[in-house]
Design a protein around this motif. Structure first.
Motif, PDB file in Angstrom:
ATOM      1  N   ARG A  27       0.848  -1.189   0.000  1.00 49.67           N
ATOM      2  CA  ARG A  27       0.000   0.000   0.000  1.00 49.67           C
ATOM      3  C   ARG A  27       0.885   1.241   0.000  1.00 49.67           C
ATOM      4  O   ARG A  27       1.796   1.365   0.813  1.00 49.67           O
ATOM      5  N   ILE A  28       0.599   2.168  -0.902  1.00 52.66           N
ATOM      6  CA  ILE A  28       1.405   3.369  -1.013  1.00 52.66           C
ATOM      7  C   ILE A  28       0.883   4.416  -0.041  1.00 52.66           C
ATOM      8  O   ILE A  28      -0.143   5.068  -0.281  1.00 52.66           O
ATOM      9  N   GLU A  29       1.575   4.522   1.071  1.00 49.94           N
ATOM     10  CA  GLU A  29       1.226   5.475   2.117  1.00 49.94           C
ATOM     11  C   GLU A  29       2.427   5.642   3.045  1.00 49.94           C
ATOM     12  O   GLU A  29       3.263   4.745   3.158  1.00 49.94           O
TER      13      GLU A  29
ATOM     14  N   TYR B  50       2.668   3.482 -15.330  1.00 50.20           N
ATOM     15  CA  TYR B  50       2.214   4.182 -14.131  1.00 50.20           C
ATOM     16  C   TYR B  50       0.694   4.128 -14.043  1.00 50.20           C
ATOM     17  O   TYR B  50       0.000   3.816 -15.028  1.00 50.20           O
ATOM     18  N   ALA B  51       0.184   4.428 -12.856  1.00 51.49           N
ATOM     19  CA  ALA B  51      -1.266   4.436 -12.639  1.00 51.49           C
ATOM     20  C   ALA B  51      -1.584   5.371 -11.480  1.00 51.49           C
ATOM     21  O   ALA B  51      -0.726   5.627 -10.631  1.00 51.49           O
ATOM     22  N   TYR B  52      -2.804   5.879 -11.454  1.00 52.16           N
ATOM     23  CA  TYR B  52      -3.240   6.671 -10.297  1.00 52.16           C
ATOM     24  C   TYR B  52      -4.728   6.451 -10.064  1.00 52.16           C
ATOM     25  O   TYR B  52      -5.469   6.023 -10.960  1.00 52.16           O
ATOM     26  N   ASN B  53      -5.134   6.731  -8.851  1.00 53.83           N
ATOM     27  CA  ASN B  53      -6.517   6.534  -8.442  1.00 53.83           C
ATOM     28  C   ASN B  53      -7.347   7.752  -8.839  1.00 53.83           C
ATOM     29  O   ASN B  53      -6.986   8.889  -8.536  1.00 53.83           O
ATOM     30  N   LYS B  54      -8.460   7.520  -9.530  1.00 52.65           N
ATOM     31  CA  LYS B  54      -9.341   8.617  -9.929  1.00 52.65           C
ATOM     32  C   LYS B  54     -10.042   9.238  -8.724  1.00 52.65           C
ATOM     33  O   LYS B  54     -10.490  10.384  -8.782  1.00 52.65           O
TER      34      LYS B  54
ATOM     35  N   GLY C  79       5.983   5.888  -5.427  1.00 50.74           N
ATOM     36  CA  GLY C  79       4.678   6.435  -5.106  1.00 50.74           C
ATOM     37  C   GLY C  79       4.628   7.936  -5.326  1.00 50.74           C
ATOM     38  O   GLY C  79       5.627   8.630  -5.141  1.00 50.74           O
ATOM     39  N   PHE C  80       3.467   8.442  -5.738  1.00 46.88           N
ATOM     40  CA  PHE C  80       3.321   9.881  -5.936  1.00 46.88           C
ATOM     41  C   PHE C  80       1.914  10.336  -5.556  1.00 46.88           C
ATOM     42  O   PHE C  80       0.978   9.535  -5.431  1.00 46.88           O
ATOM     43  N   ALA C  81       1.794  11.635  -5.381  1.00 48.97           N
ATOM     44  CA  ALA C  81       0.492  12.269  -5.143  1.00 48.97           C
ATOM     45  C   ALA C  81       0.427  13.508  -6.020  1.00 48.97           C
ATOM     46  O   ALA C  81       1.260  14.399  -5.906  1.00 48.97           O
ATOM     47  N   ILE C  82      -0.536  13.532  -6.934  1.00 50.15           N
ATOM     48  CA  ILE C  82      -0.722  14.722  -7.774  1.00 50.15           C
ATOM     49  C   ILE C  82      -2.058  15.360  -7.407  1.00 50.15           C
ATOM     50  O   ILE C  82      -3.022  14.673  -7.068  1.00 50.15           O
ATOM     51  N   LYS C  83      -2.086  16.685  -7.459  1.00 49.88           N
ATOM     52  CA  LYS C  83      -3.310  17.394  -7.106  1.00 49.88           C
ATOM     53  C   LYS C  83      -4.133  17.697  -8.345  1.00 49.88           C
ATOM     54  O   LYS C  83      -3.616  18.203  -9.342  1.00 49.88           O
TER      55      LYS C  83
ATOM     56  N   HIS D 193      -4.405  12.904  -5.556  1.00 48.66           N
ATOM     57  CA  HIS D 193      -4.697  11.590  -6.142  1.00 48.66           C
ATOM     58  C   HIS D 193      -3.411  10.779  -6.074  1.00 48.66           C
ATOM     59  O   HIS D 193      -2.372  11.193  -6.602  1.00 48.66           O
ATOM     60  N   PHE D 194      -3.478   9.611  -5.449  1.00 47.02           N
ATOM     61  CA  PHE D 194      -2.288   8.798  -5.229  1.00 47.02           C
ATOM     62  C   PHE D 194      -2.064   7.822  -6.378  1.00 47.02           C
ATOM     63  O   PHE D 194      -3.020   7.289  -6.960  1.00 47.02           O
ATOM     64  N   GLY D 195      -0.773   7.597  -6.686  1.00 41.75           N
ATOM     65  CA  GLY D 195      -0.446   6.698  -7.780  1.00 41.75           C
ATOM     66  C   GLY D 195       0.932   6.081  -7.628  1.00 41.75           C
ATOM     67  O   GLY D 195       1.619   6.288  -6.630  1.00 41.75           O
ATOM     68  N   TRP D 196       1.315   5.312  -8.628  1.00 39.10           N
ATOM     69  CA  TRP D 196       2.627   4.658  -8.644  1.00 39.10           C
ATOM     70  C   TRP D 196       3.244   4.739 -10.029  1.00 39.10           C
ATOM     71  O   TRP D 196       2.534   4.850 -11.028  1.00 39.10           O
TER      72      TRP D 196
END
Length: 219
Positions: A129-131, A204-208, A174-178, A184-187
Motif C-alpha cells: 500500500r502506497i502510504e 504508471y497508474a493513479y486513483n481517480k 509512489g506519488f500524489a498529484i493534485k 490523487h495517489f499513484g505509482w
C-alpha cells in the motif's frame, strides 16, 4: 612598499586557498534541464477507478522525461539527471521531481539530505500500500525537494552505484498529484538497467478517487 606587496601576496594566497576549500566542500549543482513537451504514454485497460498507462522510456545522462500523468497538457512529474563533482568523484544523480506549484509530491525515505538537497526515492514492492508509515519511514517530499533514484559514482575507470533502487527491478515510486485541489495517489514502475546505469520508466497508474490509497501495481 615591499611590506605592502608582501601583505597583498599573502592575502591573495589566502583567498586562493579559501576558494579551493570551498570548491571541495560546496559542490556547484547545475541547473535543471529546460522542460520540453510532456509525455503521457499509452492508456491501457484498467479498473473503473484507476487510470493506467504504459510509457517505456529511460532516464539517464541527458535523458529526461517530463510526465503529464493526468493528461492536462502540463508536466506533473519530471525525471532528470544532474552531474556533480564531490570529493574528487563524479556523481551522476538520476532524480524525480513533483511540480511544486501544482502541489505534486513523491514518496521518499526519511533521513539525511543528499548533496543535491534530495532524499532517496522509496521503492515500494508490488502489492504494498502506497502510504507513509512509521514502519517503513516513508514520507512525502517537501516543496522544491527532489527524490533521488540512483547515484552513479565515477572515479577514473571505476564506477559504482548508490541508492535504494540500485540493482532493483520492477519497484514502484509512489506519488500524489493534485487535481481540483485534491490529492490523487499513484505509482510509477521503475527498474535499474545495470548494463547502462539508467532507470527504465515502464508504466504508471493513479486513483481517480481523490484521497483514496492505491496498491503498488494496481491497475
Amino acid at each position: 612598499m615591499k611590506k605592502y606587496i608582501w601583505i597583498c601576496l599573502g592575502l591573495a594566497f589566502t583567498l586562493q586557498a579559501c576558494k579551493k576549500d570551498k570548491i571541495e566542500t560546496d559542490p556547484i549543482i547545475p541547473t535543471d534541464p529546460v522542460e520540453t513537451a510532456p509525455v503521457t504514454g499509452d492508456t491501457q485497460p484498467s479498473s473503473q477507478h484507476i487510470v493506467y498507462r504504459t510509457l517505456n522510456m529511460k532516464v539517464g545522462y541527458n535523458k529526461n522525461i517530463f510526465l503529464d500523468a493526468n493528461a492536462d497538457g502540463s508536466t506533473d512529474i519530471s525525471f532528470s539527471s544532474v552531474l556533480i563533482m564531490r570529493d574528487g568523484k563524479q556523481h551522476l544523480y538520476l532524480s524525480a521531481y513533483g511540480k511544486t506549484s501544482s502541489g505534486n509530491k513523491l514518496f521518499v525515505k526519511k533521513g539525511d539530505g543528499l548533496v543535491n538537497g534530495s532524499l532517496w526515492a522509496y521503492p515500494f514492492a508490488k502489492d504494498e500500500r502506497i502510504e507513509p508509515t512509521d514502519a517503513n519511514q516513508v514520507t512525502l517530499t517537501a516543496p522544491q525537494q527532489k527524490a533521488s533514484i540512483l547515484s552513479v559514482i565515477s572515479t577514473g575507470s571505476q564506477t559504482s552505484v548508490d541508492g535504494l533502487w540500485a540493482n532493483k527491478t520492477d519497484k514502484y515510486l509512489g506519488f500524489a498529484i493534485k487535481m481540483n485541489g485534491e490529492p490523487h495517489f499513484g505509482w510509477i514502475k521503475l527498474s535499474h538497467d545495470a548494463a547502462t546505469n539508467e532507470i527504465v520508466v515502464s508504466e504508471y497508474a493513479y486513483n481517480k478517487l481523490p484521497g483514496e490509497d492505491i496498491i503498488a501495481g494496481e491497475k
